[in-house]
Write a protein that holds these residues in place. Structure first.
Motif, PDB file in Angstrom:
ATOM      1  N   LYS A   1       0.820  -1.208   0.000  1.00  0.00           N
ATOM      2  CA  LYS A   1       0.000   0.000   0.000  1.00  0.00           C
ATOM      3  C   LYS A   1       0.859   1.265   0.000  1.00  0.00           C
ATOM      4  O   LYS A   1       0.379   2.339  -0.308  1.00  0.00           O
ATOM      5  CB  LYS A   1      -0.954  -0.002   1.191  1.00  0.00           C
ATOM      6  CG  LYS A   1      -0.272   0.138   2.553  1.00  0.00           C
ATOM      7  CD  LYS A   1      -1.304   0.147   3.660  1.00  0.00           C
ATOM      8  CE  LYS A   1      -0.624   0.314   5.028  1.00  0.00           C
ATOM      9  NZ  LYS A   1      -1.600   0.265   6.126  1.00  0.00           N
ATOM     10  N   ILE A   2       2.126   1.115   0.313  1.00  0.00           N
ATOM     11  CA  ILE A   2       3.009   2.287   0.293  1.00  0.00           C
ATOM     12  C   ILE A   2       3.512   2.565  -1.117  1.00  0.00           C
ATOM     13  O   ILE A   2       3.571   3.693  -1.563  1.00  0.00           O
ATOM     14  CB  ILE A   2       4.199   2.076   1.261  1.00  0.00           C
ATOM     15  CG1 ILE A   2       3.676   1.761   2.664  1.00  0.00           C
ATOM     16  CG2 ILE A   2       5.101   3.290   1.259  1.00  0.00           C
ATOM     17  CD1 ILE A   2       2.784   2.843   3.239  1.00  0.00           C
ATOM     18  N   GLY A   3       3.858   1.528  -1.814  1.00  0.00           N
ATOM     19  CA  GLY A   3       4.396   1.753  -3.150  1.00  0.00           C
ATOM     20  C   GLY A   3       5.045   0.496  -3.693  1.00  0.00           C
ATOM     21  O   GLY A   3       4.904  -0.597  -3.149  1.00  0.00           O
ATOM     22  N   ALA A   4       5.782   0.707  -4.764  1.00  0.00           N
ATOM     23  CA  ALA A   4       6.402  -0.419  -5.462  1.00  0.00           C
ATOM     24  C   ALA A   4       7.841  -0.578  -5.016  1.00  0.00           C
ATOM     25  O   ALA A   4       8.531   0.400  -4.705  1.00  0.00           O
ATOM     26  CB  ALA A   4       6.352  -0.194  -6.972  1.00  0.00           C
ATOM     27  N   GLY A   5       8.275  -1.819  -5.021  1.00  0.00           N
ATOM     28  CA  GLY A   5       9.634  -2.139  -4.650  1.00  0.00           C
ATOM     29  C   GLY A   5      10.577  -2.019  -5.834  1.00  0.00           C
ATOM     30  O   GLY A   5      10.214  -1.509  -6.891  1.00  0.00           O
ATOM     31  N   PRO A   6      11.817  -2.512  -5.651  1.00  0.00           N
ATOM     32  CA  PRO A   6      12.792  -2.374  -6.738  1.00  0.00           C
ATOM     33  C   PRO A   6      12.454  -3.299  -7.904  1.00  0.00           C
ATOM     34  O   PRO A   6      11.813  -4.339  -7.740  1.00  0.00           O
ATOM     35  CB  PRO A   6      14.121  -2.769  -6.085  1.00  0.00           C
ATOM     36  CG  PRO A   6      13.711  -3.677  -4.964  1.00  0.00           C
ATOM     37  CD  PRO A   6      12.397  -3.175  -4.469  1.00  0.00           C
ATOM     38  N   LEU A   7      12.895  -2.868  -9.073  1.00  0.00           N
ATOM     39  CA  LEU A   7      12.720  -3.686 -10.269  1.00  0.00           C
ATOM     40  C   LEU A   7      13.663  -4.876 -10.212  1.00  0.00           C
ATOM     41  O   LEU A   7      14.815  -4.755  -9.781  1.00  0.00           O
ATOM     42  CB  LEU A   7      13.024  -2.875 -11.527  1.00  0.00           C
ATOM     43  CG  LEU A   7      11.991  -1.839 -11.943  1.00  0.00           C
ATOM     44  CD1 LEU A   7      12.567  -0.985 -13.049  1.00  0.00           C
ATOM     45  CD2 LEU A   7      10.722  -2.501 -12.422  1.00  0.00           C
ATOM     46  N   SER A   8      13.174  -5.999 -10.664  1.00  0.00           N
ATOM     47  CA  SER A   8      14.046  -7.167 -10.758  1.00  0.00           C
ATOM     48  C   SER A   8      15.029  -6.968 -11.905  1.00  0.00           C
ATOM     49  O   SER A   8      14.918  -6.033 -12.697  1.00  0.00           O
ATOM     50  CB  SER A   8      13.199  -8.411 -11.025  1.00  0.00           C
ATOM     51  OG  SER A   8      12.600  -8.308 -12.310  1.00  0.00           O
ATOM     52  N   GLU A   9      16.020  -7.840 -11.958  1.00  0.00           N
ATOM     53  CA  GLU A   9      16.932  -7.818 -13.090  1.00  0.00           C
ATOM     54  C   GLU A   9      16.163  -8.166 -14.362  1.00  0.00           C
ATOM     55  O   GLU A   9      15.189  -8.916 -14.329  1.00  0.00           O
ATOM     56  CB  GLU A   9      18.079  -8.834 -12.881  1.00  0.00           C
ATOM     57  CG  GLU A   9      18.917  -8.596 -11.655  1.00  0.00           C
ATOM     58  CD  GLU A   9      19.592  -7.241 -11.687  1.00  0.00           C
ATOM     59  OE1 GLU A   9      20.009  -6.823 -12.780  1.00  0.00           O
ATOM     60  OE2 GLU A   9      19.676  -6.598 -10.617  1.00  0.00           O
ATOM     61  N   GLU A  10      16.618  -7.601 -15.468  1.00  0.00           N
ATOM     62  CA  GLU A  10      15.947  -7.865 -16.742  1.00  0.00           C
ATOM     63  C   GLU A  10      16.056  -9.349 -17.099  1.00  0.00           C
ATOM     64  O   GLU A  10      17.138  -9.936 -17.030  1.00  0.00           O
ATOM     65  CB  GLU A  10      16.605  -7.065 -17.877  1.00  0.00           C
ATOM     66  CG  GLU A  10      16.041  -5.689 -18.064  1.00  0.00           C
ATOM     67  CD  GLU A  10      16.550  -5.059 -19.355  1.00  0.00           C
ATOM     68  OE1 GLU A  10      16.013  -4.032 -19.725  1.00  0.00           O
ATOM     69  OE2 GLU A  10      17.488  -5.611 -19.968  1.00  0.00           O
ATOM     70  N   GLU A  11      14.940  -9.926 -17.426  1.00  0.00           N
ATOM     71  CA  GLU A  11      14.927 -11.273 -17.994  1.00  0.00           C
ATOM     72  C   GLU A  11      14.577 -11.127 -19.466  1.00  0.00           C
ATOM     73  O   GLU A  11      13.566 -10.510 -19.811  1.00  0.00           O
ATOM     74  CB  GLU A  11      13.874 -12.144 -17.298  1.00  0.00           C
ATOM     75  CG  GLU A  11      14.199 -12.471 -15.853  1.00  0.00           C
ATOM     76  CD  GLU A  11      15.362 -13.454 -15.747  1.00  0.00           C
ATOM     77  OE1 GLU A  11      15.537 -14.270 -16.657  1.00  0.00           O
ATOM     78  OE2 GLU A  11      16.108 -13.392 -14.736  1.00  0.00           O
TER      79      GLU A  11
END
Length: 2030
Positions: free
Chosen positions: A1094-1104
């Motif tokens: 509910k706070i926000g989005a986390g870090p992006l994963s490495e590109e697959e």
């Protein structure tokens, strides 16, 4: 004589008036105009233009001025420059252009020339600076480096020698040694190598190792940019010294003169070689003297070895330099002259000046630059010989006005400046306007001579007689006056003229501006008389001109004599008949004498007069000069010797233009008459100057001058003395000296405190020397010391004076304020040091209070005397907090006082921080604030924030260090949702405070910090990938995860990710997954995932990264080609498709191949796979044409096929003939027949028939038979003997296999047999077919044929040929089937059966509508059941209602086909044709449909209209678009009481607000809005009232109208019920009447139809279908309907134009068909297969001929035809009334129509008249009723019932875009209208085009619907007055929500008149107008003309245009371009 004089008088008067008017006008029009000015350069070309022959050059020259100046290019000699083709040209904008040229075209006079640009206008001319143009031809050059010989330890200079012809353009870029190191220009002067600014390589302290290196220079050509290395490599030859060597300088010219531009760097070389290593020193000579000074080295001036380098040269660096080189053995020196050039620039002050006449003008040329050689002046482009900077014009004259230029030049460049001199006021030199003429008269009367002159200023007029001024006396009177226009009129009156008064009279007009004169002779009859001549004195050398003053008339001759000899007597003398004597170059000896003038007349009377000429000689002085410059005290003398001249002589001397002054010691003494001696005993400085000797006598004076220069050593004018200044004041010390040359005054300062050694003053902000005066601003003690002033001019040793400048200083503290700290409780000492003149007293204050140590024993004061001042110390034993105070010490002496402050700071540990608060918190940090505590007088170094988890102890703490200057901080690295205790401590340099109170906080949730795990991306298919993943580690959730964002994008691109959201799965360990769809085929995508809470989005994963599944190649293999190898093999080759179109990895290629004649059949095709780019096809049929395609295959499937290619296999030997017959023909003959081989494998060239007697060993006989013969008669056979026969076929390859053998035996019995074989024949539609039946038998057999089992009987198409064959002409589909041939004789019978297959084009396919969207249609296609030949595909034809036909190919397998990219909400016509190998077939029925979408929807008025007092705002966003995007709006308005609409705008864009301005307040207005989209337009009318000025509303109009309704309600009395309102009742009654009439019409129609059915024949001849659409060009009526003919009245014959019928408002138009080929009409037959939902059949009601209420027959009663089917014919010349079309059943509106004779002249009933149209000029008798001749398409297979009208075969071309028959169509429209009022005869989905066509021209139809640029605005939108006036759309479409628009009344329509045809114009309409009008009409058939004449040609004009054949094509094109009609619309009153 009188008339001419009179005319002359008038002319003179006119001229005078004109002159006065013109003069005043000139005066008025020509004031000194400030705007007018001479030329000034805006863009002046540069001094030098160097360019390469490969680039060329353009030289621009621009000037301004008023008027605009003309630009001319000239050479240096002033001649104009012209074009030289290809080499030099002058462009139109004044540029001098040198195009690129070849080397051999170089011309020195063009390419190496000095040019200038001249700008001129009427006010003057100016010339630009010199432009040195130099074209450089690209020449090969090589730079060379010479070997240098150097003594070890010395510096070496390597020079890069550049050839002289390129030296100006090539410079050294760098040096390269043999190791490849690049040595370039650098500011590092300490290294071994240095590239000098002039390009040389300087190598210092060379050693033996340098002898092994070599160097090359790299040069660059500045014009071409070319760089190249030197051709040779330079080396150093190192010599070891043998003993000592004195310095030697290599002699080089370059050492003499160096010239460099300002701000560039330069090097002065001094290349000396010596041993021991020498020392070089540089000196510079003081300008103008032989004294020199050492060069001062600094940051700008450096010395490297012996080379002097000067960076950023300035002009002051110019001068003569001396390099002195010394070592222990000797010395050497070299001089170098340095010239630093600065760009020349000039400016004239003032640039413009206006000077009155006679006043002086001064121009000063201010210039800069170096060097300056010459100054010159030009006026208007011509030199004036002045070379001083100041140009002075003492007295300005008129000719002085113009442009002046000052030119500054040196050897390299030039500069110019221009200025303009204007004359003030007006200056007009005197002009003689009117004067006396030569006159001859008798003596006695008075003479009156007149002279009129003008000018500004006003001139004065004087008179002369024979050169002698006339004064007033008793006989001569001179008078003058000034006229009103400024002219001067002067008169000379001579009373009673004598003969002696004759002579040359002259009037002279003179002003300060100029002189004008006029002379004429006055001849008075009388004896000769010569007036007395005065003595003439003339200076020797001049020319004597004298005229003899003769009077009397006539004079025969005038001669001059001297000593009684008639002149001339030498070549210097000239005598003229008029009495003028000229003697040139007069001399005293030869020409001083008395001359006599003798005048004679013809009678011999003469008169004589004498003239004494005296010749005077001017003095002449021998040149003289002073011997040399004199030094002060010398004695000098000067002798002035007057060699020639008349005595007495006067000789005087001047000094500088003034008389001599004896006090200067100058004496002048005269020696004899002709010599004067000037003596100066002791020369002083004041004696220098110009001395002039002036000698004068009566002839004039002359002078000669000499200049005396006195060298005077410097001497003091103002000698400096010691000075004392107060500190801080501005000091000024004067030091002035004079002498000759003028001394140079310099100041220096002593080094140290004593005089002796001095150094130059450094230039600084506060020290400067101006004209010998030393200025020191804000003098300080540091400036105190000894100063030297030196004055030097090269004469003597110079002057110098040493002075002491002392600075008297008040006390001064070097430190005004300082801080001092002490720890609390410790001792401290405060010190103050005051500098200044002693004695100095010091006092102490504490916080501005006097500090007395006696009052507090903690304080002690001590003083110490220093050399520069006094030191005072204040001691404190123990410091307390109260000692934190400001201590001040005050110092005082005789010159002033000063104070200094010490801020005493007592320091201690800080107090603890307080008020600790939480400002903000997040999951991982908390923001704290606190109040700053007392810092203990020591700056807080830091705060320490201590924090711990709530359950831990304070021993387990974490710390955060915060700078001491802040009171807010953030504690980070916390864990989310955790409880913490926090406290804070302050710390300074002294110590740490106590801890604050602790606070407790709980951290917030935070976005996840972990990345999703175990991400996998796998392809699902070509456009879909599945992504699976697991959640991040639990510790990194930072709250509850709600879901994930899955982002994807194309890999290796910079585009952003596209994200999709996935909800969180709560099951533990469950994998998440997502399918990404609609991706590109075989494309790599990058996928990232991030979790969110509910706070926000986390870090992006490495590109697959992952590829989608492979797709099919989108392009076919290219360059496909085939090669025939053998009769059964073909090689096919190709090139792979482009990589980007492969959509995967191409694994294999497929070759699709089949015989070409079977290609259409997919089942017959063969496939071969291969991985290579070519393959060989085996096992093919021999001699067969193959069609091949190649496609690439990936894992995704097969790609696009290539374009088919074709190859034929090689021929081979044929197979055996398939069958053989041997038939007995007689006792010696057998007929052998055979069938050709099944596989001929080539072209059969011949057959070979083999025969052999059976059983015998006889040889086999052969017989060659041509290839076209299928039988052979073997003769001469033996009876009853069996024979064996067989046959072979041959091709070019060889003979094939033999057929089976057959045995036959000749016999007398010949039974009937058929030699032909059963066979299948394929015939092409409409071609002839022949089926053979070759029979034998004796007796001759009878041959009969059966067709499909029925006995054959010959007819026109089928007949039996003599050989028994059956010939069928023009085969049709019905001919297909079995044909059997029977041969029978008395012995036997035989039969064969042939099968005939007819190959025909396909029949019309079935087309049905499957689905519709806003921009696409989906149709189903089905072939006709009766097609025999295989169908290859379909062609789909479709067109929008007002567009062109488009086609689309559809494969035969496609069940459905999408037609995309269509217009929204538009009607479309669709039909299909099939095609096979025969050709294209018949077209299907036309499918009429429309795309989804409607016209715009009306908004609510409050949302749309916003009213103010003088404007209305329209919010167009309130409109709904009906599914089709809006295109634009048309806005019209009018006042409510006006009739005409005003168009505001016809192109208002949607989504905007629009404001209608300039309305009147408190006024009712009508507003009409037309909204357009692709589905049509909607018209809305509103009424509104503007607000009052104050913003109020006005009352509604009292007219019974409801709000928003523009239709007026009829007012009713109050007692009548509301429902009796006529607005309600009239439509109701009209509806009842219409329904009743409609029922009657339907009944009559049904009964008539039953009667029609009795006639037999095909139904569709009599029933026509009317589609539910506009009756456009695709739906004309079948005119064969007799009942229609009765109703519609007379249909005009073709190519007829009907004259107007009196009293009629109608036009009858006929359509002239300009068809292609035969005439075609368009009408549709009823098709029972059609979808009943889309169309309905129209059953036309029968109308009885008699008693028809639509028309009453008049006149010709014999015209009632009784022929069956001909009841509709109308007699010629019969007149009819037609009712019920537009009159709405009003019998008073009946129209008279008169019929006209038939074209063919028949008066009776003529068949073929019914609606058949022929081309113009076609004979009338060709008309026929046998067939309609109306064919919807140019295809003869279209209709079974249409036998006429043939056109080209197999060409489906629907004629819906052909113009419809105007007249017929219009009548049909009216017909359908009449019927529709009785009830709906046809209806269908969607709004209809219920505007029947009218015959008005196209422009009018369009113009009548649009205002403004489209014609008149909307004049067809009228009110609905009654139901009868409403559109039939409401009757036809009872279920449609949007009512149809009412029929448009004409402009200015009278509402009381129920007719819609109020046009009073002629009803004649030409054929051309009909032709133009072939679309859906906009005006309901009413003939309406545009009121604008430009929009409409008159009938007569149209008729003439038709006769000239000018209207048709153009109008047709216009019609087609306009779309041929209008979209459906709704008119709605709001």
């Amino acid at each position: 004589m009188n008339m001419p004089n009179k005319r002359l008088k008038w002319l003179m008067l006119f001229a005078a008036v004109a002159l006065i008017a013109g003069g005043s006008q000139t005066l008025a029009a020509n004031p000194p105009d400030a705007d007018q000015k001479g030329p000034v350069f805006l863009k002046e070309p540069t001094n030098r233009i160097d360019f390469s022959n490969s680039t060329g050059a353009e030289i621009e020259c621009k000037a301004s001025g008023n008027p605009m100046p003309e630009i001319i290019w000239i050479r240096s000699d002033g001649t104009a420059v012209g074009d030289v083709p290809g080499l030099r040209q002058i462009s139109s904008d004044g540029k001098l252009v040198f195009p690129p040229f070849r080397a051999e075209d170089y011309r020195q006079e063009v390419h190496a020339q000095v040019y200038a640009c001249l700008a001129r206008n009427q006010f003057g001319s100016i010339i630009s600076r010199d432009v040195h143009v130099r074209a450089v031809v690209n020449q090969f050059y090589e730079a060379e480096i010479m070997t240098e010989y150097v003594i070890r330890g010395n510096a070496a200079v390597l020079k890069c020698s550049i050839p002289s012809f390129v030296a100006d353009f090539v410079r050294v870029e760098s040096w390269i040694d043999d190791e490849g190191n690049v040595l370039s220009f650098s500011d590092n002067y300490d290294g071994k190598y240095l590239v000098l600014p002039s390009g040389e390589l300087h190598i210092r302290e060379v050693g033996p190792e340098d002898g092994y290196k070599s160097y090359q220079c790299r040069t660059k050509h500045r014009l071409t940019g070319e760089t190249r290395l030197s051709a040779t490599k330079g080396r150093l030859v190192i010599t070891e010294p043998i003993g000592s060597v004195s310095p030697k300088i290599s002699n080089s010219d370059d050492l003499k003169h160096v010239k460099v531009k300002r701000l560039l760097s330069l090097s002065l070389l001094c290349p000396a070689q010596a041993y021991p290593q020498p020392i070089s020193r540089w000196y510079k000579f003081i300008e103008g003297t032989t004294r020199k000074q050492a060069v001062v080295l600094n940051d700008r001036v450096k010395q490297v070895s012996g080379t002097l380098i000067i960076k950023d040269a300035v002009v002051d660096d110019s001068g003569k330099y001396l390099c002195v080189v010394n070592n222990s053995v000797g010395g050497e020196s070299v001089e170098t002259v340095l010239t630093v050039t600065a760009p020349l620039s000039a400016k004239i002050d003032p640039p413009t000046q206006t000077v009155d006449f006679g006043r002086p003008a001064v121009f000063t040329c201010q210039y800069t630059g170096n060097p300056i050689k010459t100054v010159s002046w030009m006026k208007d482009g011509k030199a004036i010989g002045h070379s001083e900077p100041v140009l002075r014009i003492e007295s300005v004259k008129k000719e002085d006005k113009g442009m002046y230029q000052c030119f500054i030049r040196n050897d390299q460049e030039s500069a110019e400046a221009s200025a303009e001199l204007k004359l003030g006021g007006r200056f007009d030199p005197p002009v003689i306007r009117q004067a006396f003429q030569e006159e001859t008269m008798e003596p006695g009367p008075s003479v009156f001579l007149k002279c009129v002159a003008g000018g500004n200023p006003t001139p004065e007029i004087s008179w002369e007689l024979d050169g002698k001024k006339i004064a007033n006396n008793d006989r001569y009177q001179v008078g003058q006056y000034v006229t009103v226009n400024g002219d001067v009129v002067s008169y000379l009156n001579i009373t009673s003229v004598h003969a002696n008064d004759g002579g040359l009279y002259k009037c002279i007009a003179k002003s300060k501006v100029g002189v004008a004169e006029h002379s004429a002779k006055l001849n008075v009859y009388g004896l000769p008389y010569i007036r007395q001549m005065e003595k003439k004195a003339i200076v020797a050398g001049e020319t004597l001109i004298v005229t003899c003053p003769v009077a009397g008339y006539p004079i025969d001759s005038i001669v001059w004599e001297r000593d009684n000899r008639a002149l001339p007597i030498n070549r210097k003398q000239k005598v003229f008949p008029n009495g003028t004597l000229i003697i040139e170059n007069v001399e005293r000896n030869s020409d001083q004498a008395t001359y006599t003038c003798v005048a004679k007349n013809q009678e011999g009377y003469s008169a004589r007069g004498s003239l004494e000429v005296q010749v005077m000689v001017l003095p002449s002085i021998h040149p003289f000069s002073f011997d040399a410059e004199a030094n002060e005290g010398d004695s000098v003398q000067l002798t002035c010797h007057v060699a020639k001249g008349d005595l007495p002589l006067r000789i005087r001397w001047t000094h500088n233009g003034l008389p001599l002054f004896t006090h200067l010691g100058v004496m002048a003494s005269k020696i004899g008459e002709r010599i004067s001696l000037l003596t100066v005993e002791s020369v002083k400085a004041a004696n220098s100057g110009n001395y002039s000797c002036v000698a004068s006598n009566n002839a004039g004076n002359v002078s000669s001058s000499a200049e005396l220069l006195v060298n005077v050593p410097p001497r003091w004018i103002l000698e400096p003395t010691d000075k004392a200044f107060a500190q801080g004041s501005d000091a000024k010390v004067e030091c002035k000296a004079d002498g000759f040359p003028k001394p140079q005054v310099t100041w220096k300062k002593a080094v140290g405190d004593t005089p002796g050694e001095y150094k130059d003053l450094k230039k600084s902000d506060n020290i400067r020397v101006e004209e010998g005066t030393l200025h020191v601003d804000n003098i300080q003690k540091t400036n105190e010391g000894y100063y030297l002033c030196e004055a030097i001019n090269g004469i003597g040793s110079g002057l110098s004076a040493v002075i002491m400048i002392s600075v008297q200083a008040p006390p001064e503290f070097t430190e005004k304020l300082r801080n001092q700290t002490a720890r609390r409780g410790e001792p401290a000492v405060l010190q103050c040091e005051a500098k200044g003149e002693k004695p100095i007293g010091i006092l102490w204050n504490m916080n501005n209070m006097r500090l007395d140590p006696k009052n507090d024993n903690r304080y002690t004061i001590r003083e110490e005397i220093l050399s520069t001042g006094v030191m005072s110390s204040l001691s404190i034993k123990r410091t307390e907090r109260s000692d934190s105070a400001l201590f001040t010490c005050v110092a005082t002496n005789a010159f002033g006082s000063d104070d200094a402050s010490i801020n005493m700071i007592v320091q201690e540990v800080p107090e603890m921080p307080y008020a600790l608060k939480v400002l903000d918190k997040s999951g991982r940090s908390v923001q704290l604030s606190w109040a700053q505590p007392y810092d203990g007088n020591s700056p807080l170094d830091r705060y320490i924030i201590e924090f711990k988890r709530s359950r831990a102890s304070w021993s387990e703490i974490d710390r955060v260090i915060v700078p001491g200057h802040t009171t807010e901080a953030q504690v980070q690295k916390l864990s989310p949702a955790t409880t913490y205790n926090i406290r804070i401590v302050a710390e300074n340099a002294i110590g740490t405070s106590q801890s604050s109170e602790a606070v407790t906080i709980i951290t917030a949730e935070e976005a996840p910090s972990g990345k999703p795990q175990n991400i996998k991306v796998e392809p699902v298919n070509q456009t879909t990938m599945r992504v699976t993943w697991k959640p991040p580690p639990r510790t990194e959730w930072n709250g509850e995860i709600l879901g994930y964002y899955v982002g994807y994008k194309l890999s290796n691109t910079n585009s952003s990710y596209v994200f999709e959201t996935i909800n969180f799965i709560t099951e533990e360990g469950k994998e998440h997954n997502l399918e990404l769809q609609n991706l590109r085929v075989y494309t790599q995508y990058s996928v990232v995932i991030q979790a969110f809470n509910k706070i926000g989005a986390g870090p992006l994963s490495e590109e697959e990264k992952q590829f989608t599944a492979e797709g099919t190649p989108s392009q076919p293999p290219s360059d496909t080609a085939c090669t025939t190898l053998t009769s059964q093999t073909i090689r096919v080759g190709w090139v792979s498709p482009p990589l980007e179109s492969a959509n995967g990895v191409i694994k294999t290629y497929k070759v699709v191949y089949a015989p070409s004649d079977e290609w259409y059949d997919e089942t017959k095709r063969h496939y071969k796979k291969t991985a290579s780019s070519d393959t060989v096809l085996h096992g093919l049929k021999k001699y067969t044409n193959y069609t091949m395609q190649v496609l690439a295959t990936t894992a995704g499937g097969d790609g696009v096929r290539s374009v088919p290619i074709h190859c034929q296999t090689e021929p081979d030997v044929p197979e055996a003939p398939t069958d053989v017959k041997a038939l007995v023909m007689g006792n010696a003959a057998i007929l052998v027949s055979w069938r050709p081989p099944a596989q001929p494998n080539g072209i059969i060239t011949q057959y070979t028939v083999y025969s052999k007697a059976e059983g015998a060993e006889t040889e086999t006989k052969t017989q060659k038979v041509p290839h076209y013969q299928m039988s052979f008669e073997a003769t001469e056979l033996e009876k009853n003997k069996p024979y064996e026969f067989w046959v072979t076929a041959s091709t070019t390859i060889g003979e094939g296999q033999q057929s089976k053998s057959i045995v036959a035996m000749p016999s007398d019995q010949v039974p009937a047999k058929i030699a032909s074989f059963d066979d299948t024949f394929t015939a092409t539609f409409k071609e002839d077919a022949k089926m053979p039946c070759l029979a034998v038998g004796a007796p001759q057999p009878e041959i009969t044929w059966k067709i499909k089992g029925v006995e054959f009987s010959a007819n026109d198409r089928m007949r039996l040929l003599p050989d028994g064959s059956l010939l069928i002409k023009s085969v049709n589909r019905q001919d297909a089937g079995d044909y059997s041939c029977h041969a029978e004789n008395s012995i036997a019978k035989d039969s064969i059966t042939h099968k005939l297959i007819v190959l025909a084009p396909p029949q019309s396919p079935h087309v049905t509508l499957s689905a519709t969207t806003t921009d696409a249609l989906t149709v189903k296609l089905k072939p006709h059941e009766g097609d025999t030949a295989p169908l290859h595909g379909y062609t789909l034809h479709y067109k929008p209602e007002f567009g062109e036909w488009e086609t689309s190919e559809v494969s035969v397998d496609s069940q459905k086909h999408n037609i995309e990219g269509l217009l929204c909400g538009s009607r479309y016509q669709v039909y299909a044709t099939g095609f096979n190998n025969i050709g294209a077939g018949e077209a299907s029925d036309i499918l009429n449909t429309r795309t989804k979408g409607q016209k715009p929807k009306l908004p609510e008025k409050p949302r749309f209209i916003e009213v103010s007092s003088n404007s209305v705002s329209l919010h167009f966003k309130a409109w709904k678009d009906g599914g089709c995007p809006m295109s634009h709006f048309v806005v019209e308005s009018k006042k409510r009481d006006q009739i005409e609409w005003n168009q505001i705008s016809n192109n208002v864009k949607p989504d905007n607000n629009y404001v209608v301005l300039d309305l009147e307040p408190a006024t009712w207005y009508n507003l009409r809005i037309t909204a357009h989209n692709s589905a049509g337009f909607t018209v809305a009318e509103y009424d509104f009232a503007t607000l009052t000025v104050t913003g109020g509303t006005i009352a509604p109009l009292d007219d019974g109208s409801s709000h928003g309704n523009v239709h007026t309600r009829i007012r009713l009395p109050a007692w009548m019920p509301e429902w009796l309102d006529l607005n309600f009742m009239v439509p109701l009654i009209a509806t009842v009447v219409v329904v009743a009439v409609g029922i009657c019409v339907v009944c009559v129609a049904l009964s008539r139809r039953r009667a029609d059915d009795m006639r037999g024949g095909q139904k569709d001849v009599y029933y026509d279908v009317v589609y539910n659409q506009t009756m456009g060009p695709g739906a004309t009526l079948d005119k064969r309907r007799p009942d229609l003919r009765d109703e519609l009245g007379y249909i005009a014959p073709p190519n007829r134009k009907l004259p107007p019928v009196p009293g009629s408002n109608y036009n009858t138009c006929d359509r002239i068909k300009r068809g292609r080929g035969g005439m075609r009409s368009n009408h549709s037959t009823w098709d029972p297969r059609r979808n009943p939902n889309l169309y309905e059949e129209l059953k036309a009601p029968p109308v009885p001929m008699h008693g028809n209420h639509y028309g009453h027959a008049h006149g010709n009663v014999e015209c009632h035809y009784r022929h069956p089917g001909m009841e509709d014919e109308i007699c010629p010349y019969a007149t009819f009334h037609l009712l019920g079309f537009r009159e709405e059943m009003d019998p008073t509106k009946a129209m008279n129509f008169q019929t006209f004779p038939h074209q063919n002249g028949h008066t009776g009933p003529v068949p073929g008249h019914a609606g058949t149209m022929l081309p113009p000029g076609h004979p009338g008798h060709v008309h026929s009723r046998s067939g309609s001749q109306s064919m919807p398409r140019a295809n003869r297979y279209q209709r079974k019932n249409s036998q006429g009208g043939q056109s080209s075969i197999y060409t489906p071309a629907p004629e819906y875009d052909d113009p419809a028959n105007c007249a017929e169509e219009d009548q049909y429209r009216r017909y359908t209208r009449v019927n529709s009022q009785g009830g709906s005869l046809y209806s269908g989905p969607g709004p209809e085009y219920d505007d029947p066509a009218n015959c008005a021209p196209e422009e009018d139809q369009y113009g009548s619907q649009y205002g403004g640029p489209y014609g008149q605005p909307y004049d067809h939108y009228g009110s609905r007055g009654s139901m009868g006036r409403r559109s039939i759309g409401s009757a036809r479409n009872p279920g449609n929500g949007s009512p149809e628009p009412p029929p448009p009344p004409p402009r200015n329509h009278d509402m009381s008149n129920s007719s819609f045809n109020d046009s009073k114009e002629s009803n004649e309409i030409s054929e051309a107008e009909c032709d133009r009008d072939h679309g859906p009409r906009g005006n309901y058939g009413a003939v309406k003309r545009s009121p604008q004449p430009k929009d409409q040609r008159t009938t007569e004009e149209m008729r003439k245009l038709i006769e000239r054949n000018e209207t048709g094509p153009k109008q047709l094109q216009l019609q087609q371009a306009n779309g041929a009609g209008f979209t459906a619309y709704d008119t709605m009153a709001v």
